[in-house]
Structures are given as C-alpha cells and as structure tokens.
Motif scaffolding. Sequence first.
Motif, PDB file in Angstrom:
ATOM      1  N   LEU A 144       0.808  -1.208   0.000  1.00  0.00           N
ATOM      2  CA  LEU A 144       0.000   0.000   0.000  1.00  0.00           C
ATOM      3  C   LEU A 144       0.854   1.277   0.000  1.00  0.00           C
ATOM      4  CD1 LEU A 144      -2.906   0.999  -0.043  1.00  0.00           C
ATOM      5  CD2 LEU A 144      -2.936   0.815   2.430  1.00  0.00           C
ATOM      6  N   PRO A 145       1.778   1.461   0.957  1.00  0.00           N
ATOM      7  CA  PRO A 145       2.602   2.675   0.858  1.00  0.00           C
ATOM      8  C   PRO A 145       3.515   2.646  -0.363  1.00  0.00           C
ATOM      9  CG  PRO A 145       3.389   1.290   2.646  1.00  0.00           C
ATOM     10  CD  PRO A 145       2.084   0.703   2.166  1.00  0.00           C
ATOM     11  N   GLY A 146       3.938   1.449  -0.771  1.00  0.00           N
ATOM     12  CA  GLY A 146       4.762   1.349  -1.978  1.00  0.00           C
ATOM     13  C   GLY A 146       4.005   1.834  -3.204  1.00  0.00           C
ATOM     14  N   GLY A 147       2.740   1.484  -3.307  1.00  0.00           N
ATOM     15  CA  GLY A 147       1.917   1.937  -4.428  1.00  0.00           C
ATOM     16  C   GLY A 147       1.675   3.434  -4.396  1.00  0.00           C
ATOM     17  N   VAL A 148       1.439   3.979  -3.202  1.00  0.00           N
ATOM     18  CA  VAL A 148       1.206   5.421  -3.076  1.00  0.00           C
ATOM     19  C   VAL A 148       2.466   6.195  -3.462  1.00  0.00           C
ATOM     20  CG1 VAL A 148       0.672   7.282  -1.464  1.00  0.00           C
ATOM     21  CG2 VAL A 148      -0.614   5.147  -1.349  1.00  0.00           C
ATOM     22  N   VAL A 149       3.618   5.752  -2.971  1.00  0.00           N
ATOM     23  CA  VAL A 149       4.879   6.420  -3.313  1.00  0.00           C
ATOM     24  C   VAL A 149       5.161   6.266  -4.811  1.00  0.00           C
ATOM     25  CG1 VAL A 149       7.391   6.341  -2.999  1.00  0.00           C
ATOM     26  CG2 VAL A 149       5.881   6.269  -1.012  1.00  0.00           C
ATOM     27  N   ALA A 150       4.931   5.083  -5.360  1.00  0.00           N
ATOM     28  CA  ALA A 150       5.178   4.862  -6.787  1.00  0.00           C
ATOM     29  C   ALA A 150       4.291   5.761  -7.642  1.00  0.00           C
ATOM     30  CB  ALA A 150       4.946   3.390  -7.142  1.00  0.00           C
ATOM     31  N   PHE A 151       3.017   5.899  -7.271  1.00  0.00           N
ATOM     32  CA  PHE A 151       2.122   6.768  -8.026  1.00  0.00           C
ATOM     33  C   PHE A 151       2.581   8.228  -7.920  1.00  0.00           C
ATOM     34  CE2 PHE A 151      -2.016   9.015  -8.616  1.00  0.00           C
ATOM     35  CZ  PHE A 151      -2.143   8.723  -9.969  1.00  0.00           C
ATOM     36  N   GLY A 152       3.021   8.632  -6.734  1.00  0.00           N
ATOM     37  CA  GLY A 152       3.549   9.981  -6.571  1.00  0.00           C
ATOM     38  C   GLY A 152       4.771  10.215  -7.436  1.00  0.00           C
ATOM     39  N   LEU A 153       5.649   9.219  -7.517  1.00  0.00           N
ATOM     40  CA  LEU A 153       6.848   9.354  -8.354  1.00  0.00           C
ATOM     41  C   LEU A 153       6.497   9.409  -9.838  1.00  0.00           C
ATOM     42  CD1 LEU A 153       9.296   6.958  -6.457  1.00  0.00           C
ATOM     43  CD2 LEU A 153       9.319   9.476  -6.508  1.00  0.00           C
ATOM     44  N   VAL A 154       5.480   8.656 -10.243  1.00  0.00           N
ATOM     45  CA  VAL A 154       5.024   8.722 -11.639  1.00  0.00           C
ATOM     46  C   VAL A 154       4.513  10.127 -11.947  1.00  0.00           C
ATOM     47  CG1 VAL A 154       3.224   7.911 -13.228  1.00  0.00           C
ATOM     48  CG2 VAL A 154       4.550   6.266 -11.910  1.00  0.00           C
ATOM     49  N   LEU A 155       3.737  10.706 -11.022  1.00  0.00           N
ATOM     50  CA  LEU A 155       3.254  12.067 -11.222  1.00  0.00           C
ATOM     51  C   LEU A 155       4.404  13.068 -11.281  1.00  0.00           C
ATOM     52  CD1 LEU A 155       0.055  12.245  -8.990  1.00  0.00           C
ATOM     53  CD2 LEU A 155       0.195  12.077 -11.463  1.00  0.00           C
ATOM     54  N   LEU A 156       5.396  12.896 -10.415  1.00  0.00           N
ATOM     55  CA  LEU A 156       6.543  13.800 -10.437  1.00  0.00           C
ATOM     56  C   LEU A 156       7.334  13.673 -11.742  1.00  0.00           C
ATOM     57  CD1 LEU A 156       7.802  13.515  -6.760  1.00  0.00           C
ATOM     58  CD2 LEU A 156       6.740  15.500  -7.859  1.00  0.00           C
ATOM     59  N   TYR A 157       7.453  12.454 -12.254  1.00  0.00           N
ATOM     60  CA  TYR A 157       8.129  12.256 -13.537  1.00  0.00           C
ATOM     61  C   TYR A 157       7.350  12.953 -14.655  1.00  0.00           C
ATOM     62  CZ  TYR A 157       9.941  10.092 -17.734  1.00  0.00           C
ATOM     63  OH  TYR A 157      10.476   9.895 -18.977  1.00  0.00           O
TER      64      TYR A 157
END
Length: 163
Positions: free
Chosen positions: A13-26
């Motif tokens: 769950l936190p891994g998915g949230v962080v990954a989605f945030g990183l995708v948005l930042l990219y």
Amino acid sequence: MIKRDASMRPWWLPGGVVAFGLVLLYGAAQLGQSDNYSRIGPGLFVTVIGIALVGLGIALAVQIARGMSFAPSDSEGADTEGPTKLGPFLTAVAATAAPLVLMQPAGFPVTASVVFAGVARAFGSTQPFFDLAIGAVLGVLAWFFFAWLGVNLGPFFPLLKGF
C-alpha cells in the motif's frame, strides 16, 4: 490497535502510493512549472500532488512499521463479513469515468456536478437533486478559481454555444 507481524502487513500500500507519486513527479517534470502570463504552469499542481503522495506514502509506511491495524472499527459501520457490493462500486467507477464523455460537450461545472452526484450516490446518498446542486456549486467555484489563476478549463457551458 492490533499489532501484526511484519509478514502480514500491507507493505504494498505505501509502496503503491509512493510509486504513483513518483510517476506524477516524472510526468510533471515533462511539463512547464511556470508560465509567462500567469506564473502557474501546467506542471505545478501535478508536482504538488506528486510530492504530497510521496509524503503520504512515507507516513503510511511509518504507520505500518509501527504495527497499525487497517481493520475498520465498529463505529465506522463497515460490513466486513459480507461480500463487496458491486452496484455502488460500479456507480462510483461510472461517475469518475463520466468526464471522459461529458467534459467536451457539457463543460466543467456540469461534469463536476454529475461526478459529485454519482459518487455521493455510490456512498449511499438518497438526495440526487441536492447532490447535483452541491456538485454544480463546487464545479462553478472551481471553474472560476482556475480561470482566475489563468488555467483554461474550456468553455463554461458549451451547450449554450449554439444558441
């Protein structure tokens, strides 16, 4: 708060949230952060949301590391024994997908109204006209706020364009 061993904790769950945030930042890095005429570019809000998601994902990981339980409490009224209700789920999915077909012909305020009313219905609201009115007010306010910031959300009400 129930302590659970590390193997049963939902680390995904936190891994998915962080990954989605990183995708948005990219993605935001590919957009302009500022603009000449409004100083707010198309990537600014995406960047802010990406940073917020990374921060929330890290905070969630800390909570999971501390052993926080994700089981609903009795005061939430959640039915954890029964199966997931497909009707409300599909209603929420349809409401959140509505902008794909409504945004161009109906405009932002009407689309926001339909999305708000649909999601409210999925959560059990029985007052569709009241929900449409609240969604319309929020949509109009958001449209004017973004217009004030210099962000173009399209025409206010394109259905009146032909009249």
